[in-house]
Design a protein around this motif. Structure first.
Motif, PDB file in Angstrom:
ATOM      1  N   ASP A  37      -4.469 -11.160  -2.695  1.00  0.00           N
ATOM      2  CA  ASP A  37      -3.796 -10.888  -3.956  1.00  0.00           C
ATOM      3  C   ASP A  37      -4.587  -9.935  -4.848  1.00  0.00           C
ATOM      4  O   ASP A  37      -4.126  -9.576  -5.934  1.00  0.00           O
ATOM      5  CB  ASP A  37      -3.546 -12.198  -4.712  1.00  0.00           C
ATOM      6  CG  ASP A  37      -2.503 -13.068  -4.021  1.00  0.00           C
ATOM      7  OD1 ASP A  37      -1.723 -12.516  -3.231  1.00  0.00           O
ATOM      8  OD2 ASP A  37      -2.491 -14.293  -4.269  1.00  0.00           O
ATOM      9  N   GLY A  38      -5.796  -9.555  -4.395  1.00  0.00           N
ATOM     10  CA  GLY A  38      -6.604  -8.613  -5.157  1.00  0.00           C
ATOM     11  C   GLY A  38      -7.414  -9.241  -6.272  1.00  0.00           C
ATOM     12  O   GLY A  38      -7.971  -8.519  -7.115  1.00  0.00           O
ATOM     13  N   ASP A  39      -7.527 -10.561  -6.317  1.00  0.00           N
ATOM     14  CA  ASP A  39      -8.282 -11.224  -7.373  1.00  0.00           C
ATOM     15  C   ASP A  39      -9.771 -10.880  -7.231  1.00  0.00           C
ATOM     16  O   ASP A  39     -10.320 -10.880  -6.118  1.00  0.00           O
ATOM     17  CB  ASP A  39      -8.090 -12.741  -7.274  1.00  0.00           C
ATOM     18  CG  ASP A  39      -8.765 -13.482  -8.397  1.00  0.00           C
ATOM     19  OD1 ASP A  39      -8.173 -13.583  -9.478  1.00  0.00           O
ATOM     20  OD2 ASP A  39      -9.909 -13.947  -8.193  1.00  0.00           O
ATOM     21  N   THR A  48      -5.459 -20.475   0.634  1.00  0.00           N
ATOM     22  CA  THR A  48      -6.794 -20.301   1.195  1.00  0.00           C
ATOM     23  C   THR A  48      -7.559 -19.215   0.440  1.00  0.00           C
ATOM     24  O   THR A  48      -6.945 -18.392  -0.255  1.00  0.00           O
ATOM     25  CB  THR A  48      -6.723 -19.909   2.676  1.00  0.00           C
ATOM     26  OG1 THR A  48      -6.147 -18.603   2.774  1.00  0.00           O
ATOM     27  CG2 THR A  48      -5.885 -20.905   3.469  1.00  0.00           C
ATOM     28  N   PRO A  49      -8.902 -19.178   0.553  1.00  0.00           N
ATOM     29  CA  PRO A  49      -9.652 -18.081  -0.061  1.00  0.00           C
ATOM     30  C   PRO A  49      -9.186 -16.707   0.422  1.00  0.00           C
ATOM     31  O   PRO A  49      -9.182 -15.743  -0.358  1.00  0.00           O
ATOM     32  CB  PRO A  49     -11.098 -18.364   0.367  1.00  0.00           C
ATOM     33  CG  PRO A  49     -11.149 -19.848   0.532  1.00  0.00           C
ATOM     34  CD  PRO A  49      -9.799 -20.228   1.075  1.00  0.00           C
ATOM     35  N   PHE A  50      -8.775 -16.611   1.685  1.00  0.00           N
ATOM     36  CA  PHE A  50      -8.270 -15.333   2.197  1.00  0.00           C
ATOM     37  C   PHE A  50      -6.986 -14.935   1.481  1.00  0.00           C
ATOM     38  O   PHE A  50      -6.776 -13.759   1.156  1.00  0.00           O
ATOM     39  CB  PHE A  50      -8.017 -15.444   3.700  1.00  0.00           C
ATOM     40  CG  PHE A  50      -7.560 -14.158   4.326  1.00  0.00           C
ATOM     41  CD1 PHE A  50      -8.446 -13.112   4.530  1.00  0.00           C
ATOM     42  CD2 PHE A  50      -6.231 -13.994   4.713  1.00  0.00           C
ATOM     43  CE1 PHE A  50      -8.020 -11.920   5.102  1.00  0.00           C
ATOM     44  CE2 PHE A  50      -5.799 -12.811   5.271  1.00  0.00           C
ATOM     45  CZ  PHE A  50      -6.700 -11.767   5.471  1.00  0.00           C
ATOM     46  N   GLY A  51      -6.121 -15.916   1.216  1.00  0.00           N
ATOM     47  CA  GLY A  51      -4.895 -15.627   0.480  1.00  0.00           C
ATOM     48  C   GLY A  51      -5.179 -15.153  -0.933  1.00  0.00           C
ATOM     49  O   GLY A  51      -4.507 -14.235  -1.434  1.00  0.00           O
ATOM     50  N   GLY A  57     -14.403 -17.217 -15.612  1.00  0.00           N
ATOM     51  CA  GLY A  57     -13.364 -16.196 -15.645  1.00  0.00           C
ATOM     52  C   GLY A  57     -13.303 -15.395 -14.355  1.00  0.00           C
ATOM     53  O   GLY A  57     -13.271 -15.953 -13.257  1.00  0.00           O
ATOM     54  N   THR A  58     -13.331 -14.088 -14.487  1.00  0.00           N
ATOM     55  CA  THR A  58     -13.231 -13.217 -13.312  1.00  0.00           C
ATOM     56  C   THR A  58     -14.595 -12.928 -12.673  1.00  0.00           C
ATOM     57  O   THR A  58     -14.673 -12.156 -11.721  1.00  0.00           O
ATOM     58  CB  THR A  58     -12.576 -11.877 -13.700  1.00  0.00           C
ATOM     59  OG1 THR A  58     -13.362 -11.251 -14.729  1.00  0.00           O
ATOM     60  CG2 THR A  58     -11.161 -12.091 -14.204  1.00  0.00           C
ATOM     61  N   SER A  59     -15.649 -13.541 -13.185  1.00  0.00           N
ATOM     62  CA  SER A  59     -16.999 -13.314 -12.663  1.00  0.00           C
ATOM     63  C   SER A  59     -17.346 -14.370 -11.619  1.00  0.00           C
ATOM     64  O   SER A  59     -17.470 -15.556 -11.951  1.00  0.00           O
ATOM     65  CB  SER A  59     -18.028 -13.336 -13.794  1.00  0.00           C
ATOM     66  OG  SER A  59     -19.342 -13.334 -13.267  1.00  0.00           O
ATOM     67  N   MET A  60     -17.508 -13.958 -10.376  1.00  0.00           N
ATOM     68  CA  MET A  60     -17.950 -14.870  -9.329  1.00  0.00           C
ATOM     69  C   MET A  60     -19.344 -15.414  -9.645  1.00  0.00           C
ATOM     70  O   MET A  60     -19.617 -16.608  -9.503  1.00  0.00           O
ATOM     71  CB  MET A  60     -17.949 -14.160  -7.974  1.00  0.00           C
ATOM     72  CG  MET A  60     -18.649 -14.910  -6.853  1.00  0.00           C
ATOM     73  SD  MET A  60     -17.803 -16.409  -6.344  1.00  0.00           S
ATOM     74  CE  MET A  60     -16.578 -15.718  -5.216  1.00  0.00           C
TER      75      MET A  60
END
Length: 513
Positions: free
Chosen positions: A161-163, A154-157, A197-200
């Motif tokens: 994880d700190g992503d 899930t998005p919460f999971g 990548g890491t950019s929302m």
């Protein structure tokens, strides 16, 4: 087939040549409708430029590339008012544009498509608004890019994880729900995540570009499907490409339904060309959302006389779906779990039905009867619409297919408990392909009444407190009653038309309020 096909198509109210006064009045009304549409787009872009607010989620810091925005921190009351203006003015613009065409207004359809394309180009230069769904789309894509299973995580999971993408995706209502979408959606989300990548913000922008491209491509195919009649061509663009409420739900809020709508209209475009292409397009639509598989029924009916094409379409569709869902079988389980959860959403008349009818009559057993009543209502409305919608031209295979498809989709939208305004996308496709009818106003009313409760759109309390109360009263009090009245009006109009058609009369039916 005799009940739905007519050589003269008199019941579908084709455009009639207007006199000079009607033409002048139609031109003024049409130009006013176009100006209103452009005004709605400009207001929407302004909303996006204001930055994170009650309508715009936080996607991260702005960069040199789109989407662009400031951190103006506008008050909730201003945002709520501007969104309401966009939706109400946009609804009025569509109604006025359709009325102008009936009065003889003849805009150049390709110019309408160009204006709509420019509107989409402007809207994708600001962040998505009116929904938190893009946050979840980005989270599911990030999971796939990291090798996780978005149908189990899930998005919460992901956030735990700190992503960096996961931390920004903490938003209801899908925070604790794994993906319920098909493999084609997951593929687009994965692609967007690889680029972002890491950019929302960058990931969401790629998804917005894909949604905008699908929206414009759908409008272009609708223009082709309209044939050589300029009135039908202009009608298709007013109902889809230049429709401010649709732009709000499918481009400003880049929901995956626009991708499904493109696949469906591609199947209609392929209908006269290749059974294989029809099957692949319908499989792609079903790989977006399982519920879009319902289109297999009207397509199979229209191709029944050509068994070779039908077999080609069925074989290609089944094989493609088997391959697609074979890789992600959990998608079927997740979609079924959401469908069977007996949820109803803000603006839906179902809480009213349960509170005022089912619970007083059946008590605690009412919640178990909801699925049964839901199926009965969907099938009942579909049957009524199939009998009451205007007939179509003899030999027009696209319209012959679209008419029963609209009956099925209309029954689903009006009868099911769980429906969102962007689910109306495929219904707008179908009315754009069909001659004008009384159902145009029904769909306009349904989409607007379902969208207004989502003003401004984010699931957070508004300030001042009285505004929060107004929004809740609108969504949970006023709109359910209006939707119930719309349902009753549709049933009444259908029964009226069926009775008078059987009696052989051609009198004009009553129009919904």
């Amino acid at each position: 087939m005799s009940s739905s096909v007519s050589k003269g198509n008199s019941d579908s109210c084709p455009p009639v040549a207007a006199g000079p006064s009607d033409s002048d009045g139609g031109r003024a009304l049409g130009n006013g409708a176009l100006l209103a549409c452009v005004g709605c787009v400009c207001l929407t872009i302004l909303l996006g430029l204001l930055g994170p607010s009650a309508v715009e989620p936080l996607f991260g810091p702005a960069g040199h590339l789109p989407p662009w925005f400031w951190n103006a921190r506008p008050p909730d009351l201003l945002i709520w008012g501007l969104v309401a203006v966009v939706l109400l003015l946009g609804t009025a613009a569509v109604i006025a544009g359709l009325a102008a065409i009936r009065r003889g207004w003849s805009p150049r359809p390709r110019q309408l498509l160009t204006v709509g394309t420019l509107a989409v180009a402007g809207l994708v230069c600001v962040p998505p608004m009116g929904t938190t769904d893009p946050l979840n789309y980005a989270a599911y894509g990030r999971m796939a890019a990291l090798g996780l299973n978005p149908y189990r995580v899930t998005p919460f999971g992901l956030a735990q994880d700190g992503d960096p993408v996961g931390r920004l995706s903490i938003a209801e209502p899908w925070l604790h729900t794994p993906s319920v979408y098909g493999p084609l959606v997951t593929a687009t989300e994965w692609t967007a995540s690889l680029v972002g990548g890491t950019s929302m913000l960058r990931t969401v922008w790629i998804l917005s570009l894909l949604s905008g491209a699908a929206f414009v491509a759908t409008g272009a195919l609708l223009l082709r499907l309209a044939g050589a009649d300029p009135h039908r061509q202009a009608r298709s663009q007013l109902l889809w490409t230049l429709n401010p409420v649709l732009l709000w739900n499918l481009v400003v809020g880049p929901h995956v339904d626009v991708l499904g709508a493109f696949c469906v209209v591609a199947a209609f475009w392929a209908l006269r060309r290749s059974g294989l292409a029809v099957g692949l397009a319908l499989a792609a639509a079903t790989a977006v959302k399982l519920t879009l598989g319902i289109f297999a029924l009207p397509f199979a009916w229209s191709m029944w006389h050509d068994r070779r094409r039908l077999v080609a379409a069925a074989s290609a569709g089944v094989l493609a779906l088997a391959l697609g869902y074979g890789f992600v079988p959990r998608a079927i389980h997740n979609a079924a779990a959401v469908s069977s959860s007996n949820q109803s959403v803000v603006g839906s008349p179902w809480p009213l039905l349960q509170r005022r009818l089912l619970t007083p009559v059946f008590g605690s057993a009412a919640k178990h009867l909801v699925p049964v009543v839901e199926i009965m209502m969907v099938l009942g409305i579909a049957a009524l619409l199939l009998a009451a919608l205007p007939p179509v031209e003899n030999g027009a295979i696209v319209q012959v297919t679209a008419r029963p498809a609209l009956a099925l989709v209309g029954g689903y939208l009006l009868g099911t408990a769980y429906v969102r305004p962007w689910y109306d996308a495929v219904a707008w496709l179908l009315v754009a392909m069909l001659p004008r009818s009384w159902f145009d106003l029904v769909l306009i009313a349904h989409t607007t009444c379902m969208t207004l409760p989502f003003d401004p759109g984010l699931p957070y309390p508004l300030h001042p407190d009285w505004l929060n109360g107004v929004v809740r009263q609108t969504g949970y009090r006023a709109m359910p009653y209006l939707q119930a009245l719309l349902f009753i009006a549709v049933v009444g109009i259908c029964l009226w038309r069926i009775r008078h058609r059987h009696a052989g009369t051609t009198a004009a039916p009553p129009r919904p309020a």
